[in-house]
Design a protein around this motif. Sequence first.
Motif, PDB file in Angstrom:
ATOM      1  N   ILE A 176       0.748  -1.286   0.063  1.00  0.00           N
ATOM      2  CA  ILE A 176      -0.078   0.047  -0.037  1.00  0.00           C
ATOM      3  C   ILE A 176       0.750   1.292   0.258  1.00  0.00           C
ATOM      4  CG2 ILE A 176      -1.878   1.362   1.522  1.00  0.00           C
ATOM      5  CD1 ILE A 176      -2.712  -1.575   2.487  1.00  0.00           C
ATOM      6  N   PRO A 177       0.818   2.217  -1.026  1.00  0.00           N
ATOM      7  CA  PRO A 177       1.765   3.227  -0.980  1.00  0.00           C
ATOM      8  C   PRO A 177       1.049   4.386   0.080  1.00  0.00           C
ATOM      9  CG  PRO A 177      -0.053   3.252  -3.034  1.00  0.00           C
ATOM     10  CD  PRO A 177      -0.011   2.170  -2.317  1.00  0.00           C
ATOM     11  N   VAL A 178       2.022   5.115   0.557  1.00  0.00           N
ATOM     12  CA  VAL A 178       1.992   6.098   1.639  1.00  0.00           C
ATOM     13  C   VAL A 178       2.686   7.493   0.963  1.00  0.00           C
ATOM     14  CG1 VAL A 178       2.316   6.873   3.854  1.00  0.00           C
ATOM     15  CG2 VAL A 178       1.899   4.242   3.506  1.00  0.00           C
ATOM     16  N   GLU A 179       2.111   8.279   1.000  1.00  0.00           N
ATOM     17  CA  GLU A 179       2.430   9.544   0.753  1.00  0.00           C
ATOM     18  C   GLU A 179       3.128  10.011   1.966  1.00  0.00           C
ATOM     19  OE1 GLU A 179       3.782  12.053  -1.846  1.00  0.00           O
ATOM     20  OE2 GLU A 179       2.437  10.988  -2.515  1.00  0.00           O
ATOM     21  N   ARG A 180       4.352  10.079   2.359  1.00  0.00           N
ATOM     22  CA  ARG A 180       5.113  10.722   3.506  1.00  0.00           C
ATOM     23  C   ARG A 180       4.589  11.885   3.812  1.00  0.00           C
ATOM     24  NH1 ARG A 180      10.625   8.297   3.947  1.00  0.00           N
ATOM     25  NH2 ARG A 180      11.000   9.159   2.052  1.00  0.00           N
ATOM     26  N   ARG A 181       4.848  12.503   4.897  1.00  0.00           N
ATOM     27  CA  ARG A 181       4.914  13.680   5.662  1.00  0.00           C
ATOM     28  C   ARG A 181       3.723  14.585   5.124  1.00  0.00           C
ATOM     29  NH1 ARG A 181       8.891  12.708   3.453  1.00  0.00           N
ATOM     30  NH2 ARG A 181      11.284  13.022   3.364  1.00  0.00           N
ATOM     31  N   ARG A 182       2.565  13.907   4.956  1.00  0.00           N
ATOM     32  CA  ARG A 182       1.346  14.517   4.737  1.00  0.00           C
ATOM     33  C   ARG A 182       0.106  14.045   5.639  1.00  0.00           C
ATOM     34  NH1 ARG A 182       1.102  15.555  -1.760  1.00  0.00           N
ATOM     35  NH2 ARG A 182       2.986  16.708  -2.088  1.00  0.00           N
TER      36      ARG A 182
ATOM     37  N   ASP B  58      -1.253  10.753   5.425  1.00  0.00           N
ATOM     38  CA  ASP B  58      -2.038   9.990   4.270  1.00  0.00           C
ATOM     39  C   ASP B  58      -3.055   9.258   4.717  1.00  0.00           C
ATOM     40  OD1 ASP B  58      -2.561   8.960   1.851  1.00  0.00           O
ATOM     41  OD2 ASP B  58      -0.611   8.473   1.354  1.00  0.00           O
ATOM     42  N   VAL B  59      -4.254   9.985   4.707  1.00  0.00           N
ATOM     43  CA  VAL B  59      -5.615   9.451   5.264  1.00  0.00           C
ATOM     44  C   VAL B  59      -6.063   8.396   4.145  1.00  0.00           C
ATOM     45  CG1 VAL B  59      -7.777   9.872   5.814  1.00  0.00           C
ATOM     46  CG2 VAL B  59      -6.336  11.495   6.317  1.00  0.00           C
ATOM     47  N   GLY B  60      -5.691   8.444   3.031  1.00  0.00           N
ATOM     48  CA  GLY B  60      -6.049   7.592   1.890  1.00  0.00           C
ATOM     49  C   GLY B  60      -5.129   6.170   2.134  1.00  0.00           C
ATOM     50  N   ALA B  61      -4.132   6.293   2.656  1.00  0.00           N
ATOM     51  CA  ALA B  61      -3.142   5.100   2.760  1.00  0.00           C
ATOM     52  C   ALA B  61      -3.614   4.549   4.282  1.00  0.00           C
ATOM     53  CB  ALA B  61      -1.710   5.474   2.926  1.00  0.00           C
ATOM     54  N   VAL B  62      -4.248   5.039   5.102  1.00  0.00           N
ATOM     55  CA  VAL B  62      -4.700   4.572   6.193  1.00  0.00           C
ATOM     56  C   VAL B  62      -6.018   4.001   5.852  1.00  0.00           C
ATOM     57  CG1 VAL B  62      -5.721   5.101   8.659  1.00  0.00           C
ATOM     58  CG2 VAL B  62      -3.678   6.349   7.580  1.00  0.00           C
ATOM     59  N   ALA B  63      -6.916   4.389   5.010  1.00  0.00           N
ATOM     60  CA  ALA B  63      -8.186   3.929   4.804  1.00  0.00           C
ATOM     61  C   ALA B  63      -8.075   2.668   3.997  1.00  0.00           C
ATOM     62  CB  ALA B  63      -8.941   4.920   3.648  1.00  0.00           C
ATOM     63  N   ALA B  64      -7.181   2.671   2.835  1.00  0.00           N
ATOM     64  CA  ALA B  64      -6.446   1.437   2.120  1.00  0.00           C
ATOM     65  C   ALA B  64      -6.076   0.390   3.130  1.00  0.00           C
ATOM     66  CB  ALA B  64      -5.466   1.763   1.138  1.00  0.00           C
ATOM     67  N   ALA B  65      -5.284   0.759   4.223  1.00  0.00           N
ATOM     68  CA  ALA B  65      -4.706  -0.398   5.248  1.00  0.00           C
ATOM     69  C   ALA B  65      -5.996  -0.955   5.875  1.00  0.00           C
ATOM     70  CB  ALA B  65      -3.656   0.336   6.055  1.00  0.00           C
ATOM     71  N   ALA B  66      -6.914   0.018   6.149  1.00  0.00           N
ATOM     72  CA  ALA B  66      -7.979  -0.556   7.068  1.00  0.00           C
ATOM     73  C   ALA B  66      -8.747  -1.562   5.935  1.00  0.00           C
ATOM     74  CB  ALA B  66      -8.998   0.652   7.424  1.00  0.00           C
ATOM     75  N   HIS B  67      -9.084  -1.333   4.921  1.00  0.00           N
ATOM     76  CA  HIS B  67      -9.700  -2.074   3.820  1.00  0.00           C
ATOM     77  C   HIS B  67      -8.917  -3.237   3.834  1.00  0.00           C
ATOM     78  CE1 HIS B  67     -12.317  -3.164   0.764  1.00  0.00           C
ATOM     79  NE2 HIS B  67     -11.250  -3.293   0.005  1.00  0.00           N
ATOM     80  N   ALA B  68      -7.626  -3.277   3.549  1.00  0.00           N
ATOM     81  CA  ALA B  68      -6.838  -4.583   3.538  1.00  0.00           C
ATOM     82  C   ALA B  68      -7.063  -5.569   4.679  1.00  0.00           C
ATOM     83  CB  ALA B  68      -5.493  -4.091   3.397  1.00  0.00           C
ATOM     84  N   LEU B  69      -7.215  -4.749   6.051  1.00  0.00           N
ATOM     85  CA  LEU B  69      -7.300  -5.585   7.137  1.00  0.00           C
ATOM     86  C   LEU B  69      -8.612  -6.182   7.194  1.00  0.00           C
ATOM     87  CD1 LEU B  69      -5.981  -6.303   9.538  1.00  0.00           C
ATOM     88  CD2 LEU B  69      -6.835  -4.079  10.574  1.00  0.00           C
ATOM     89  N   GLU B  70      -9.976  -5.602   6.598  1.00  0.00           N
ATOM     90  CA  GLU B  70     -11.158  -6.018   6.775  1.00  0.00           C
ATOM     91  C   GLU B  70     -10.909  -7.528   5.558  1.00  0.00           C
ATOM     92  OE1 GLU B  70     -13.607  -3.072   5.404  1.00  0.00           O
ATOM     93  OE2 GLU B  70     -13.246  -1.877   7.387  1.00  0.00           O
ATOM     94  N   GLN B  71     -10.157  -7.367   4.617  1.00  0.00           N
ATOM     95  CA  GLN B  71     -10.211  -8.343   3.595  1.00  0.00           C
ATOM     96  C   GLN B  71      -9.580  -9.612   4.331  1.00  0.00           C
ATOM     97  OE1 GLN B  71     -11.751  -7.828   0.375  1.00  0.00           O
ATOM     98  NE2 GLN B  71     -12.489  -5.836   1.507  1.00  0.00           N
TER      99      GLN B  71
END
Length: 102
Positions: free
Chosen positions: A81-87, A89-102
């Motif tokens: 899951i790509p993370v935009e550092r120093r920002r 990155d709420v999208g990366a956190v959401a993608a990680a949460a989705h991956a965890l649900e899968q």
Amino acid sequence: MSLYRVLHVVLAPPVRAVWGLEVDGAAHVPPGRVIVVANHDSLSDPFFLGAALERQLRFLAKRELWRIRVVGWALDRLGAIPVERRRGDVGAVAAAAHALEQ
């Protein structure tokens, strides 16, 4: 067989042998969904974590790695899951949460 499984079969034994990797406490990792966190001392952390645990892992990785075509290709196939550092990155956190649900 997925790229992750192939790499695990090929790389885990030499990582364990060459670096004398010993896993203590893996039996305490509960089945099902978990978050595994490394202290990230080096770029080798994903290899050691992958060699230490039998389950397939998903990694957060800095987005810049996708600029290298072959690395980006491999990361995509490994489920990174790509993370935009120093920002923040709420999208990366959401993608990680989705991956965890899968």
